[in-house]
Design an enzyme around this catalytic site. Structure first.
Site, mmCIF file in Angstrom:
data_model
loop_
_atom_site.group_PDB
_atom_site.id
_atom_site.type_symbol
_atom_site.label_atom_id
_atom_site.label_comp_id
_atom_site.label_asym_id
_atom_site.label_seq_id
_atom_site.Cartn_x
_atom_site.Cartn_y
_atom_site.Cartn_z
ATOM 1 C CG HIS A 268 -0.612 0.148 2.371
ATOM 2 N ND1 HIS A 268 -0.250 1.491 2.959
ATOM 3 C CD2 HIS A 268 -0.109 -0.518 3.455
ATOM 4 C CE1 HIS A 268 0.202 1.632 4.356
ATOM 5 N NE2 HIS A 268 0.197 0.257 4.515
ATOM 6 C CG ASP A 280 2.056 1.631 7.793
ATOM 7 O OD1 ASP A 280 1.494 1.447 8.944
ATOM 8 O OD2 ASP A 280 2.169 0.835 6.901
ATOM 9 C CD GLU A 313 -2.927 -1.251 5.354
ATOM 10 O OE1 GLU A 313 -2.886 -2.157 6.019
ATOM 11 O OE2 GLU A 313 -2.917 0.129 5.487
ATOM 12 C CD GLU A 314 -2.114 2.914 7.204
ATOM 13 O OE1 GLU A 314 -0.881 2.379 7.094
ATOM 14 O OE2 GLU A 314 -2.911 2.216 8.015
ATOM 15 C CG ASP A 342 1.494 -3.023 5.437
ATOM 16 O OD1 ASP A 342 0.208 -2.992 5.608
ATOM 17 O OD2 ASP A 342 2.494 -2.041 5.622
ATOM 18 C CG HIS A 442 -0.620 3.904 12.146
ATOM 19 N ND1 HIS A 442 -1.808 3.172 12.475
ATOM 20 C CD2 HIS A 442 0.021 3.327 11.048
ATOM 21 C CE1 HIS A 442 -1.888 2.297 11.325
ATOM 22 N NE2 HIS A 442 -1.073 2.264 10.460
#
Ligand SMILES: [Zn+2]
Length: 506
Positions: A268, A280, A313-314, A342, A442
């Site tokens: 992603h 990420d 994706e998130e 990922d 994140h």
């Protein structure tokens, strides 16, 4: 390359020195000294895919985030710039490139705060959480007993004064969305979900849930503390933006190879709204891009290779699910296997391979037939190159989910996220015991300084080798032999037939 441990030590000192100087050090990239036996194309690809090339894409993604408000979230200008960076390079390399648009519900946290008896408690609003009224809500803390299905049914609140309260519920068994919905049903004005493993908790309700209680996550430690504070005065304030938007996947396929036995690999490209998403998932996206560019759009392969840079994706694997669900059965059958990448450069890295045969016996079961072979291919690669690995459950937290659901064999690599590294893991992989594999998971600090380039280099090489091998043959996955082998077999058949058949006819 000397034995991994040595290299690691030297490399690590160099990286630490450069980090001290605020530079992003790229370890001297050398293809692994020992490349497993395998098709020439796979071995060449390992040599051609190097960390300097991969790291250049990481830098590009960082700069595209920087000039677009610090994020590459789906539907943001930062994601669009990233997608065009990838797509344009692939078009120039001779790939058939498709931009697949799809709808999704965007969500971003604007504000979040939690106090208990006036003391602030770290708190993460759940994606898609309902807002509290302006200024927040205040109510008594009600602790929900942690049974097997904590907060999953209204009966969990029997005998509790949930109406107008802020309820404390453990993570586990049912989704965060289910817990928020039930809390809303029993009249709670907020729900605090505490982690059931060490560390903070962030999560996703899966989509807007009108009538659910405003929801967020707190750490396991804070959960234990609050569980002793039944009746305390809690003030919760959360607000967010939740709206319909569109984004797009970038799909690129080689012109050469069989398009009815496609080897597919994806990563992603979107980040969370809160940061640039360099580990990420700039790490997976960059390794995939460099491998695609080194392979080229017209390689000598038996099986066509299809690459995907998913979006959203998130927000719940939206882009990859949309892609697979919009294939008819025949189109799905054209996909021999799917490889997922990922987070493959975590700063406190672990080396995880998706557990295709469920040999670890935890969580989800084995993947569709062929997944065990994919796991074995990665295991073999790391064994030969001297890197210890562990299994990773198909827990459904990344873009392989819908492929597996539709019966397409899958696998992939991962270097860890919010979970802390154990003593045993640090003993074999180095790094910091007790620290998360990715302490910036994140967050805004998931930037160029948040990547272990030795891990990224090793995982990029494993990606190149395994993908290159399947581009030549998927025989061990689905029985489809390489073209040459098939032609030779057919020639052998025809050579025999003329003599024998005639006699029998007679
Ligand atoms: Zn990710």
């Amino acid at each position: 390359m000397p034995s991994p441990k040595t290299t690691l030590r030297v490399g690590a000192a160099m990286v630490a020195l450069a980090a001290g100087l605020g530079l992003t050090a790229v370890p001297a990239s050398a293809a692994p000294q020992t490349i497993p036996d395998g098709p020439a194309l796979a071995r060449q690809l390992v040599k051609k895919v190097n960390i300097t090339g991969t790291n250049r894409h990481l830098i590009a993604l960082q700069r595209l985030a920087d000039r677009n408000g610090g994020t590459r979230a789906a539907s943001s200008p930062g994601h669009e710039a990233s997608a065009e960076y990838v797509a344009t390079k692939l078009e120039d390399a001779g790939y058939i490139v498709t931009r697949q648009e799809f709808p999704f519900v965007y969500d971003e946290t604007l504000s979040q705060s939690l106090t208990v008896d006036g003391a602030a408690v770290p708190f993460n609003r759940m994606s898609y959480s309902e807002d509290t009224p302006e200024g927040g809500v205040t109510g008594p803390l009600v602790v929900v007993p942690a049974d097997d299905t904590p907060g999953c049914e209204a009966t969990d609140y029997d005998g509790l004064a949930a109406e107008g309260a802020i309820v404390l519920v453990s993570r586990g068994t049912c989704t965060f969305g289910q817990k928020a919905t039930v809390a809303g049903e029993v009249g709670a004005v907020g729900v605090l979900i505490y982690n059931n493993v060490p560390g903070a908790l962030g999560g996703n309700l899966g989509g807007p849930l009108p009538g659910s209680a405003p929801a967020g996550g707190i750490s396991q430690a804070d959960g234990a503390t609050l569980a002793m504070q039944e009746g305390a005065t809690v003030t919760l304030a959360v607000s967010g933006v939740t709206e319909d938007r569109t984004s797009y996947n970038v799909i690129a396929e080689t012109q050469t190879g069989r398009h009815e036995n496609v080897v597919m690999a994806g990563a992603h490209l979107d980040s969370v709204p809160a940061g640039p998403g360099i580990n990420d998932n700039g790490s997976g996206s960059s390794a995939l891009l460099e491998t695609a560019l080194q392979l080229g759009g017209r390689p000598k392969v038996n099986n066509a290779v299809r690459f995907a840079w998913w979006s959203a994706e998130e927000f719940g694997l939206v882009g990859s699910e949309y892609y697979v669900r919009n294939l008819d059965f025949e189109e799905q059958l054209n996909i021999a296997l799917y490889l997922n990448f990922d987070m493959i450069g975590s700063p406190n890295a672990g080396y995880f391979i998706f557990d295709g045969d469920d040999s670890d016996g935890v969580g989800a079961g084995p993947g569709p037939y062929g997944s065990a072979q994919i796991e074995a291919a990665f295991e073999n690669y790391f064994e030969v190159t001297g890197v210890p690995t562990e299994g990773r459950d198909f827990d459904g937290r990344s873009d392989y989910g819908e492929f597996i659901l539709q019966g397409i064999p899958a696998g992939g690599l991962f270097t860890g996220a919010e979970v802390p590294k154990t003593e045993a893991q640090a003993a074999k992989w180095g790094g910091v015991v007790g620290d998360a594999f990715d302490p910036c998971y994140h967050q805004a600090c998931d930037n160029l300084g948040n990547v272990d380039r030795v891990a990224l280099d090793r995982n990029s090489d494993a990606l190149a080798f395994v993908l290159g091998s399947y581009a030549i043959s998927t025989e061990d996955i689905n029985g489809v032999p390489p073209r040459k082998a098939r032609a030779k077999a057919r020639a052998a058949e025809t050579r025999v037939a003329p003599t024998v058949v005639n006699d029998r006819d007679l």
